[in-house]
Design an enzyme around this catalytic site. Structure first.
Site, mmCIF file in Angstrom:
data_model
loop_
_atom_site.group_PDB
_atom_site.id
_atom_site.type_symbol
_atom_site.label_atom_id
_atom_site.label_comp_id
_atom_site.label_asym_id
_atom_site.label_seq_id
_atom_site.Cartn_x
_atom_site.Cartn_y
_atom_site.Cartn_z
ATOM 1 N N GLN A 15 117.767 -37.019 -3.659
ATOM 2 C CA GLN A 15 119.028 -37.397 -3.039
ATOM 3 C C GLN A 15 120.110 -36.315 -3.210
ATOM 4 O OE1 GLN A 15 121.911 -41.272 -2.847
ATOM 5 N NE2 GLN A 15 120.835 -40.966 -4.747
ATOM 6 N N TYR A 126 114.238 -43.370 -20.421
ATOM 7 C CA TYR A 126 114.915 -42.467 -19.480
ATOM 8 C C TYR A 126 116.202 -41.917 -20.110
ATOM 9 C CZ TYR A 126 117.795 -41.184 -15.413
ATOM 10 O OH TYR A 126 118.613 -40.525 -14.527
HETATM 11 N N1 NAP Z 1 120.660 -41.477 -8.298
HETATM 12 C C1 NAP Z 1 121.445 -41.933 -9.263
HETATM 13 O O1 NAP Z 1 122.078 -43.015 -9.125
HETATM 14 C C2 NAP Z 1 121.626 -41.150 -10.533
HETATM 15 C C3 NAP Z 1 122.357 -41.748 -11.554
HETATM 16 C C4 NAP Z 1 122.534 -41.045 -12.722
HETATM 17 C C5 NAP Z 1 122.015 -39.777 -12.848
HETATM 18 N N2 NAP Z 1 121.282 -39.230 -11.860
HETATM 19 C C6 NAP Z 1 120.750 -37.882 -12.070
HETATM 20 O O2 NAP Z 1 121.051 -37.085 -10.947
HETATM 21 C C7 NAP Z 1 120.032 -36.098 -10.759
HETATM 22 C C8 NAP Z 1 119.565 -36.117 -9.322
HETATM 23 O O3 NAP Z 1 119.062 -37.396 -9.031
HETATM 24 P P1 NAP Z 1 118.627 -37.858 -7.580
HETATM 25 O O4 NAP Z 1 119.291 -39.159 -7.323
HETATM 26 O O5 NAP Z 1 118.794 -36.741 -6.612
HETATM 27 O O6 NAP Z 1 117.064 -38.116 -7.876
HETATM 28 P P2 NAP Z 1 115.847 -38.314 -6.863
HETATM 29 O O7 NAP Z 1 116.329 -38.620 -5.506
HETATM 30 O O8 NAP Z 1 114.922 -39.264 -7.529
HETATM 31 O O9 NAP Z 1 115.181 -36.875 -6.835
HETATM 32 C C9 NAP Z 1 114.440 -36.392 -7.923
HETATM 33 C C10 NAP Z 1 114.359 -34.891 -7.816
HETATM 34 O O10 NAP Z 1 113.646 -34.452 -8.966
HETATM 35 C C11 NAP Z 1 112.748 -33.482 -8.543
HETATM 36 N N3 NAP Z 1 111.582 -33.387 -9.423
HETATM 37 C C12 NAP Z 1 110.700 -34.361 -9.757
HETATM 38 N N4 NAP Z 1 109.728 -33.841 -10.524
HETATM 39 C C13 NAP Z 1 110.008 -32.526 -10.659
HETATM 40 C C14 NAP Z 1 109.378 -31.449 -11.319
HETATM 41 N N5 NAP Z 1 108.244 -31.606 -12.001
HETATM 42 N N6 NAP Z 1 109.943 -30.235 -11.237
HETATM 43 C C15 NAP Z 1 111.075 -30.031 -10.528
HETATM 44 N N7 NAP Z 1 111.728 -31.003 -9.884
HETATM 45 C C16 NAP Z 1 111.187 -32.239 -9.957
HETATM 46 C C17 NAP Z 1 112.306 -33.899 -7.159
HETATM 47 O O11 NAP Z 1 111.800 -32.718 -6.603
HETATM 48 P P3 NAP Z 1 111.181 -32.502 -5.127
HETATM 49 O O12 NAP Z 1 112.338 -32.075 -4.328
HETATM 50 O O13 NAP Z 1 110.141 -31.470 -5.294
HETATM 51 O O14 NAP Z 1 110.646 -33.847 -4.684
HETATM 52 C C18 NAP Z 1 113.611 -34.419 -6.572
HETATM 53 O O15 NAP Z 1 114.320 -33.393 -5.928
HETATM 54 C C19 NAP Z 1 118.971 -36.402 -11.804
HETATM 55 O O16 NAP Z 1 119.178 -35.589 -12.910
HETATM 56 C C20 NAP Z 1 119.240 -37.840 -12.197
HETATM 57 O O17 NAP Z 1 118.824 -38.091 -13.514
HETATM 58 C C21 NAP Z 1 121.080 -39.886 -10.684
#
Ligand code: NAP
Length: 295
Positions: A15, A126
């Site tokens: 995302q 997590y």
């Molecule tokens: N969404 C929320 O509400 C939320 C809340 C709190 C914190 N966060 C933090 O915000 C950050 C971004 O979250 P998001 O919502 O964008 O998460 P997301 O939509 O679940 O995307 C996960 C990302 O992690 C990457 N990933 C997974 N395995 C990997 C690996 N082995 N090596 C490199 N990259 C890998 C994926 O890569 P690919 O592009 O290759 O698929 C994807 O781009 C994260 O650190 C998350 O903990 C999110």
């Protein structure tokens, strides 16, 4: 490294990565797992050597909160060991690292929004893996920002808005917890804020390294947010459902989540002059795009 090099984003389909990409900046390069695998330090080293970035932004990780309870080894590998390797790499070539973390480092018992200086106490695997990732980043790379984010939604990838709209196509009534509160954050606004931070840390003389919170401003609970999603959707003839509020204790999930997920962004406002726009404008846009996709 190269002053003209790109801002290298770890993550491509996620995302936040998609939201960063959608800003259309030619100097922002998002890489997915085939090129930048957090589980493969050798690959990360090759990537940095090849792309010669001026800054790395880690938007990748193990983000599945409930599965992390039974997949702890992978969660720690991606959320602690990968960021540690990235931090060592960035330090070795003298570039800053912006690392994204979460409200899940807190236990949610504070009766007020969390500041970056509050003491973490994660309730889940997590949360623990993300906290240890934050600590590793701070240890291995002086020029770092840990930016905690929370309740992120958008028209991209999986998120609460997409899930609620999908559920509404399948049932008339949806149970949603009403005792978890947060500051919803529209991911494209978050992405723009992170790039503004990146520009400022790259400016000569910047030295305010450390931990920040960056989140939306208006508080709501999960059930209230679901209601807001369905109100937007109904207004454009999209799917909607009746929200039945339920308490977290009556809705068990593998991972415990903080009841208070509110992240106070005052430090980011003070140091970087950042104030994210009203999330409800982003909600309207997300719902419009997602409903159009469903038609
Ligand atoms: N969404 C929320 O509400 C939320 C809340 C709190 C914190 N966060 C933090 O915000 C950050 C971004 O979250 P998001 O919502 O964008 O998460 P997301 O939509 O679940 O995307 C996960 C990302 O992690 C990457 N990933 C997974 N395995 C990997 C690996 N082995 N090596 C490199 N990259 C890998 C994926 O890569 P690919 O592009 O290759 O698929 C994807 O781009 C994260 O650190 C998350 O903990 C999110």
């Amino acid at each position: 490294m190269s002053a003209a090099g790109p801002i290298l984003v770890i993550g491509r389909t996620g995302q936040l990565a998609q939201s960063l990409q959608a800003l259309g900046r030619p100097d922002v390069r998002c890489v997915g797992r085939p090129e930048g695998d957090l589980a493969d330090p050798g690959k990360l080293a090759d990537l940095v050597a090849r792309t010669r970035p001026r800054l790395v932004l880690n938007a990748g990780g193990f983000t599945k909160v409930d599965p992390a309870e039974s997949e702890a080894e992978e969660a720690f590998a991606l959320n602690r060991d990968g960021p540690a390797a990235l931090a060592r790499l960035c330090a070795s070539v003298g570039i800053p690292l912006i690392h994204i973390s979460t409200d899940c480092v807190f236990d949610g018992r504070k009766p007020a929004p969390y500041t970056p200086d509050d003491t973490p106490n994660p309730l889940s695997v997590y949360g623990r893996s993300k906290l240890e990732g934050e600590e590793a980043v701070a240890i291995h790379c002086r020029q770092h920002l840990v930016v905690r984010v929370s309740w992120v939604f958008s028209e991209h990838a999986s998120n609460f808005v997409r899930t609620m709209l999908k559920f509404a196509t399948q049932r008339e009534m949806i149970q949603v917890v009403s005792d978890q509160t947060g500051y919803p954050t529209y991911c494209p606004d978050l992405a723009a804020g992170l790039l503004a931070m990146a520009e400022q840390v790259l400016a000569p003389g910047f030295d305010a390294w450390g931990t920040y919170h960056l989140a939306g401003r208006e508080e709501i609970d999960r059930a209230g947010m679901a209601d807001a999603i369905f109100a937007e959707s109904r207004a454009i003839g999209g799917p909607s459902a009746r929200v039945s509020p339920i308490l977290t204790r009556d809705f068990p999930t593998p991972a415990k989540r903080p009841l208070n997920a509110r992240l106070e962004s005052a430090k980011a406002a003070e140091v970087f002059g950042l104030k994210l726009p009203d999330w409800r404008t982003g909600l309207q846009k997300s719902v419009r795009v997602l409903v159009a996709e469903m038609r």
